[in-house]
Design a protein around this motif. Structure first.
Motif, PDB file in Angstrom:
ATOM      1  N   GLU A 231      13.364   3.521   7.870  1.00  0.00           N
ATOM      2  CA  GLU A 231      13.201   3.515   7.228  1.00  0.00           C
ATOM      3  C   GLU A 231      12.596   4.605   6.245  1.00  0.00           C
ATOM      4  O   GLU A 231      11.586   4.128   7.689  1.00  0.00           O
ATOM      5  CB  GLU A 231      12.899   2.166   5.774  1.00  0.00           C
ATOM      6  CG  GLU A 231      11.683   1.641   6.495  1.00  0.00           C
ATOM      7  CD  GLU A 231      11.660   1.177   5.581  1.00  0.00           C
ATOM      8  OE1 GLU A 231      11.774   1.302   4.316  1.00  0.00           O
ATOM      9  OE2 GLU A 231      10.553  -0.382   6.103  1.00  0.00           O
ATOM     10  N   GLU A 245       8.577   2.791   2.864  1.00  0.00           N
ATOM     11  CA  GLU A 245       9.383   3.593   1.508  1.00  0.00           C
ATOM     12  C   GLU A 245       9.999   2.098   1.031  1.00  0.00           C
ATOM     13  O   GLU A 245       9.324   1.901  -0.236  1.00  0.00           O
ATOM     14  CB  GLU A 245      10.487   3.833   1.500  1.00  0.00           C
ATOM     15  CG  GLU A 245      11.595   4.791   0.630  1.00  0.00           C
ATOM     16  CD  GLU A 245      12.053   5.427   0.466  1.00  0.00           C
ATOM     17  OE1 GLU A 245      13.080   5.471  -0.287  1.00  0.00           O
ATOM     18  OE2 GLU A 245      12.643   6.033   1.520  1.00  0.00           O
ATOM     19  N   SER A 246       9.824   0.931   1.264  1.00  0.00           N
ATOM     20  CA  SER A 246      10.892  -0.293   1.068  1.00  0.00           C
ATOM     21  C   SER A 246       8.829  -1.036   0.144  1.00  0.00           C
ATOM     22  O   SER A 246       9.370  -1.359  -1.132  1.00  0.00           O
ATOM     23  CB  SER A 246      10.674  -0.665   2.021  1.00  0.00           C
ATOM     24  OG  SER A 246      10.543  -1.874   2.934  1.00  0.00           O
ATOM     25  N   GLU A 247       7.808  -0.685   0.534  1.00  0.00           N
ATOM     26  CA  GLU A 247       7.236  -1.275   0.077  1.00  0.00           C
ATOM     27  C   GLU A 247       6.819  -0.703  -1.292  1.00  0.00           C
ATOM     28  O   GLU A 247       5.783  -1.139  -1.982  1.00  0.00           O
ATOM     29  CB  GLU A 247       5.776  -1.312   0.624  1.00  0.00           C
ATOM     30  CG  GLU A 247       6.174  -2.553   1.894  1.00  0.00           C
ATOM     31  CD  GLU A 247       4.673  -2.332   2.352  1.00  0.00           C
ATOM     32  OE1 GLU A 247       3.579  -2.002   2.416  1.00  0.00           O
ATOM     33  OE2 GLU A 247       4.817  -2.864   3.986  1.00  0.00           O
ATOM     34  N   GLN A 249       8.998   0.756  -3.807  1.00  0.00           N
ATOM     35  CA  GLN A 249      10.206   0.422  -4.369  1.00  0.00           C
ATOM     36  C   GLN A 249       9.433  -0.422  -5.483  1.00  0.00           C
ATOM     37  O   GLN A 249       9.418  -1.730  -5.252  1.00  0.00           O
ATOM     38  CB  GLN A 249      11.429  -0.106  -3.618  1.00  0.00           C
ATOM     39  CG  GLN A 249      12.375   0.816  -2.235  1.00  0.00           C
ATOM     40  CD  GLN A 249      12.407   1.489  -3.280  1.00  0.00           C
ATOM     41  OE1 GLN A 249      12.974   1.633  -4.611  1.00  0.00           O
ATOM     42  NE2 GLN A 249      12.960   3.362  -2.999  1.00  0.00           N
ATOM     43  N   THR A 278      11.907  -1.125  10.664  1.00  0.00           N
ATOM     44  CA  THR A 278      11.077  -2.544   9.858  1.00  0.00           C
ATOM     45  C   THR A 278      12.390  -4.209  10.326  1.00  0.00           C
ATOM     46  O   THR A 278      13.531  -3.826  10.151  1.00  0.00           O
ATOM     47  CB  THR A 278      11.257  -2.612   8.544  1.00  0.00           C
ATOM     48  OG1 THR A 278      10.342  -1.646   8.000  1.00  0.00           O
ATOM     49  CG2 THR A 278      10.585  -4.081   7.862  1.00  0.00           C
ATOM     50  N   ASN A 280      14.367  -7.171   9.853  1.00  0.00           N
ATOM     51  CA  ASN A 280      14.417  -7.926   8.865  1.00  0.00           C
ATOM     52  C   ASN A 280      14.358  -9.507   8.924  1.00  0.00           C
ATOM     53  O   ASN A 280      14.671 -10.440   8.249  1.00  0.00           O
ATOM     54  CB  ASN A 280      16.020  -7.942   8.870  1.00  0.00           C
ATOM     55  CG  ASN A 280      16.365  -6.575   7.854  1.00  0.00           C
ATOM     56  OD1 ASN A 280      15.552  -6.017   7.390  1.00  0.00           O
ATOM     57  ND2 ASN A 280      17.146  -6.541   8.150  1.00  0.00           N
TER      58      ASN A 280
END
Length: 330
Positions: A231, A245-247, A249, A278, A280
């Motif tokens: 990501e 980026e997931s943080e 969202q 990252t 999972n």
């Protein structure tokens, strides 16, 4: 109807022309001295039956077809091109000029090397590799590599791959194993029967079983799981926060996890300076993924740096080797 006939070409050579399925070695009416070569003329038979015939007339292990020139109808050229190292040619008929000339080259070579057609039964791995070398010498194939990889195989290794391919049809073969080839090369080198002529490629082997069939996969450098995602990193200009980026969202939008401001325009509010990986499984974030290697043969998993390097070289038979393999009392 008899599934074969014995024809004679213009040079007086006797050709066993096979027109249907027959087990040559098990057919008592056919003797080793009854024919000089074989021609499989079976355009109406199925692909699998032709493969079975190729296995039954093996110039490596058949008692009656040992080293004898072998040809296949041109109808089968495309279906069996991968087995070319074990087929001396494709032609319209057993008495075609191209068959006659090629067969003479092989038979002359066999005679000059004092090879025989009636060597003993192949019982051991060493017996098999000796017959493999005799076959290559009979065809004038002196140079070879010890790898069955299509891009690296040459000479003896190509013949070996074709042999294993065809004998899997009758359930008496195994997957081509480069370990056997490397072991053979070590034996021949120690004995002075071959010598290296050039470097070809460096490969890497499993440190446990020495197989070259390896599966490389990206993984988390912390927990070694392959369950990772790539990501973008986002740099928020206002507060200088940099996070995956997931943080950012938040309900379908981008919101800074540090100052809680929404990001609207790339280049004005934020940019994407890099990518990260990252995991999972453990949640670790890293700039570069790790790499692990699994052996497809023994299942051992290791790191790339722990693999065993091995140099693929091209070898050629020495005069001592040629004399050894052509001897009748091995």
């Amino acid at each position: 109807m008899v599934p074969y006939s014995i024809d004679t070409n213009k040079l007086g050579r006797r050709i066993l022309t096979i027109k249907g399925y027959v087990d040559i070695d098990a057919t008592k009416e056919l003797r080793l001295e009854d024919f000089d070569m074989t021609f499989i003329d079976t355009p109406t038979l199925s692909y699998n039956v032709v493969r079975l015939l190729l296995a039954r007339t093996s110039p490596l292990i058949s008692k009656k077809c040992r080293l004898k020139p072998r040809f296949l109808t041109v109808f089968n050229r495309n279906d069996f091109s991968s087995l070319r190292p074990l087929i001396d040619g494709f032609a319209q008929s057993a008495v075609d000029d191209e068959v006659t000339l090629r067969a003479e080259d092989i038979l002359r070579n066999i005679n000059n090397l004092h090879l025989k057609h009636d060597y003993g039964v192949v019982n051991t791995e060493n017996d098999f590799f000796i017959e493999l070398c005799r076959y290559c010498l009979s065809r004038g194939v002196l140079n070879f590599t010890a790898s069955t990889m299509i891009t690296l195989q040459k000479g003896l290794s190509a013949v070996y791959s074709a042999y294993v391919d065809i004998h899997e049809t009758v359930g008496c073969g195994n997957n081509p194993d480069d370990k056997n080839l490397r072991k053979m090369v070590a034996w021949f080198l120690d004995s002075g029967y071959i010598e290296p002529v050039k470097f070809v490629e460096r490969i890497h082997l499993c440190p446990v079983c020495q197989s070259s069939v390896l599966l490389f996969s990206e993984c988390c450098s912390k927990c070694q799981s392959s369950n990772i995602r790539e990501e973008d990193m986002i740099h928020h200009f206002r507060c200088a926060n940099i996070s995956p980026e997931s943080e950012y969202q938040y309900d379908g939008e981008l919101r800074c996890p540090k100052c809680k401001h929404f990001l609207r325009h790339i280049g004005v509010d934020y940019d994407r300076p890099a990518k990260v990986y990252t995991c999972n499984e453990c949640g670790a974030t890293q700039m570069h993924s790790g790499m692990k290697v699994a052996c497809a043969v023994c299942g051992h998993t290791t790191q790339p740096y722990a693999l065993t390097p091995y140099d693929i070289k091209e070898y050629t038979f020495t005069q001592a080797g040629i004399q050894f393999f052509c001897a009748h009392d091995i």
